[in-house]
Design a protein around this motif. Structure first.
Motif, mmCIF file in Angstrom:
data_model
loop_
_atom_site.group_PDB
_atom_site.id
_atom_site.type_symbol
_atom_site.label_atom_id
_atom_site.label_comp_id
_atom_site.label_asym_id
_atom_site.label_seq_id
_atom_site.Cartn_x
_atom_site.Cartn_y
_atom_site.Cartn_z
ATOM 1 N N GLU A 9 0.743 -1.695 -0.092
ATOM 2 C CA GLU A 9 0.009 0.249 0.247
ATOM 3 C C GLU A 9 0.898 1.160 -0.315
ATOM 4 O O GLU A 9 0.713 2.046 -0.444
ATOM 5 C CB GLU A 9 -1.037 -0.306 1.135
ATOM 6 C CG GLU A 9 -1.947 1.312 0.936
ATOM 7 C CD GLU A 9 -3.048 1.305 0.211
ATOM 8 O OE1 GLU A 9 -2.650 2.596 -0.996
ATOM 9 O OE2 GLU A 9 -3.157 0.555 0.084
ATOM 10 N N GLN A 12 2.069 2.262 -2.908
ATOM 11 C CA GLN A 12 1.842 2.985 -4.512
ATOM 12 C C GLN A 12 1.441 4.487 -3.823
ATOM 13 O O GLN A 12 0.890 4.847 -5.401
ATOM 14 C CB GLN A 12 0.230 2.303 -4.404
ATOM 15 C CG GLN A 12 0.140 0.911 -4.561
ATOM 16 C CD GLN A 12 -0.541 -0.464 -4.422
ATOM 17 O OE1 GLN A 12 -1.938 -0.079 -3.221
ATOM 18 N NE2 GLN A 12 -1.018 -1.071 -4.866
ATOM 19 N N HIS A 193 -8.969 3.304 5.094
ATOM 20 C CA HIS A 193 -7.957 4.432 4.483
ATOM 21 C C HIS A 193 -8.333 5.611 4.717
ATOM 22 O O HIS A 193 -9.383 5.208 6.010
ATOM 23 C CB HIS A 193 -8.654 4.819 2.759
ATOM 24 C CG HIS A 193 -8.060 3.536 2.029
ATOM 25 N ND1 HIS A 193 -6.553 4.147 1.494
ATOM 26 C CD2 HIS A 193 -7.989 2.021 2.029
ATOM 27 C CE1 HIS A 193 -6.392 3.279 0.597
ATOM 28 N NE2 HIS A 193 -7.024 1.697 1.216
ATOM 29 N N GLU A 223 -2.383 4.941 -0.987
ATOM 30 C CA GLU A 223 -2.784 5.399 -1.869
ATOM 31 C C GLU A 223 -3.926 6.573 -1.551
ATOM 32 O O GLU A 223 -4.528 6.976 -0.083
ATOM 33 C CB GLU A 223 -4.264 4.396 -2.794
ATOM 34 C CG GLU A 223 -3.632 3.584 -2.987
ATOM 35 C CD GLU A 223 -2.803 3.763 -5.139
ATOM 36 O OE1 GLU A 223 -3.136 5.595 -5.284
ATOM 37 O OE2 GLU A 223 -2.618 3.352 -6.235
ATOM 38 N N ARG A 224 -3.778 7.990 -1.972
ATOM 39 C CA ARG A 224 -4.565 9.185 -1.351
ATOM 40 C C ARG A 224 -3.834 9.311 -0.266
ATOM 41 O O ARG A 224 -2.997 10.276 0.401
ATOM 42 C CB ARG A 224 -6.175 9.077 -1.736
ATOM 43 C CG ARG A 224 -6.619 8.279 -2.736
ATOM 44 C CD ARG A 224 -8.113 9.015 -3.122
ATOM 45 N NE ARG A 224 -8.271 7.870 -1.588
ATOM 46 C CZ ARG A 224 -8.909 6.741 -1.044
ATOM 47 N NH1 ARG A 224 -8.218 6.332 -2.883
ATOM 48 N NH2 ARG A 224 -9.217 6.015 -0.468
#
Length: 379
Positions: A9, A12, A193, A223-224
């Motif tokens: 994760e 990424q 998340h 991510e984000r």
């Protein structure tokens, strides 16, 4: 237990490119910190086989388990088998939008695909197979439970509830986790998340609500907005629940990953910020001088940190008196108020707390006139 996904994760995250050496260092640090499981990457990732070989060679007897993530494809399962991967985590979208737009199928097609792949994994005698229910926070619960039943029937070991876009609150996480733990004997994991800043809180809530494991990454990168932060969740489990993770090693990892990923490490970052135990407020300084637990949730030594106390614009007379006493300076009672005012003036002028030598210089002339202090010490 904690499953770290910094190497999957975290890798990424936009603009993050770990070198092979950095990936080995991160893996070694996670193992030394006592992390239960490491998701070391995804199938098809460059260097994955070398990293897996490194982990097995350097730490053959460690308790940390190494897992590889894969999409739901037979080809990827066979590739992992050829690499010697024995622990797999499949990502399985369960919301209708993901099933239709990502996979180009429907619910029945997804169940059939999952069934075929899990049966093939059983034929290959994989040691561990987990299934992540991606976007479960927006999925139909009854269908998600059908997916769980297929996992049960085909020999899967864990179901991971993935809040893919970070929508859940802690109360919603608790309800979702309990809903699934009440309906299956499979181990339940949670992957949340941080889009609304709740990933760490949701991870801790999931554990308190029956989840066996939660996913984390160093500094929460991913991510984000990323996911739950390893150092925060490990810190909570250690300091509130008596877990045995190495928090000093977690702090070292945080600094390493911050540099490698070029992510600024805020000085007030929970568990790893350099100013966590820095204080210059008069009320707090006075309390700390009497009982450090009054304004500290745990001793800094437990995470390899130290206190940094400063005298500045926020100081009060009691704290000034205590500081003078600590430095062996006798300031007459009538001089404390004047000294406090002079400390504030100099701190305002410098826009920072005073160093010990600066305070000492002021304290040694505590009975001087205020006008003299301003002319001598103001820059």
């Amino acid at each position: 237990m904690l499953i770290d996904s910094t190497l999957r994760e975290g890798a990424q995250m936009f603009g993050v490119y770990f070198s092979d050496a950095q990936r080995r260092d991160i893996l070694s640090g996670l193992i030394q910190a006592g992390i239960d499981e490491v998701e070391i990457g995804w199938v098809g990732q460059d260097g994955l086989e070398d990293l897996l070989r490194h982990g097995r060679k350097e730490y053959p007897s460690e308790r940390t388990r190494l897992t590889v993530w894969s999409p739901l494809r037979l080809l990827d399962l066979d590739r992992m088998n050829a690499m010697g991967v024995r622990r797999i985590q499949f990502g399985v979208p369960v919301s209708d939008a993901h099933i239709e737009h990502r996979l180009g199928t429907d619910r029945a097609g997804l169940l059939l695909r999952l069934q075929n792949i899990l049966r093939r994994a059983a034929e290959l005698e994989m040691a561990f197979v987990g299934v992540g229910l991606e976007d479960v926070s927006r999925a139909n619960r009854d269908f998600a439970l059908q997916v769980v039943r297929v996992v049960e029937e085909c020999g899967g070991r864990r179901v991971r509830l993935s809040d893919t876009v970070g929508l859940l609150t802690p109360l919603e996480t608790a309800e979702l986790t309990r809903w699934f733990t009440d309906r299956t004997e499979l181990a339940i994991g949670f992957h949340g998340h941080d889009d609304f800043g709740m990933a760490t809180a949701n991870a801790i809530t999931a554990l308190a609500s029956g989840a066996e494991s939660v996913d984390v990454s160093v500094l929460g990168i991913g991510e984000r907005a990323g996911i739950a932060a390893l150092e925060e969740v490990a810190g909570h489990l250690n300091l509130r629940r008596g877990a045995g993770y190495d928090l000093k090693q977690c702090a070292r990892l945080a600094r390493m990953v911050a540099e490698a990923a070029q992510v600024p490490l805020a000085r007030n970052k929970a568990l790893v910020g350099e100013d966590l135990f820095a204080c210059e407020t008069g009320l707090h300084l006075q309390g700390l001088s009497k009982d450090q637990s009054l304004f500290e949730p745990y001793a800094p030594e437990k995470i390899g940190a130290s206190r940094k106390l400063g005298l500045g614009d926020k100081i009060g007379k009691s704290a000034v008196r205590h500081a003078a006493h600590q430095q062996g300076i006798a300031v007459p009672s009538h001089g404390i108020e004047n000294l406090t005012r002079r400390v504030r003036l100099l701190s305002q002028a410098l826009a920072r707390p005073l160093f010990n030598e600066e305070f000492r210089a002021l304290a040694m002339t505590a009975d001087s006139a205020a006008s003299s202090s301003e002319s001598c010490y103001a820059p």
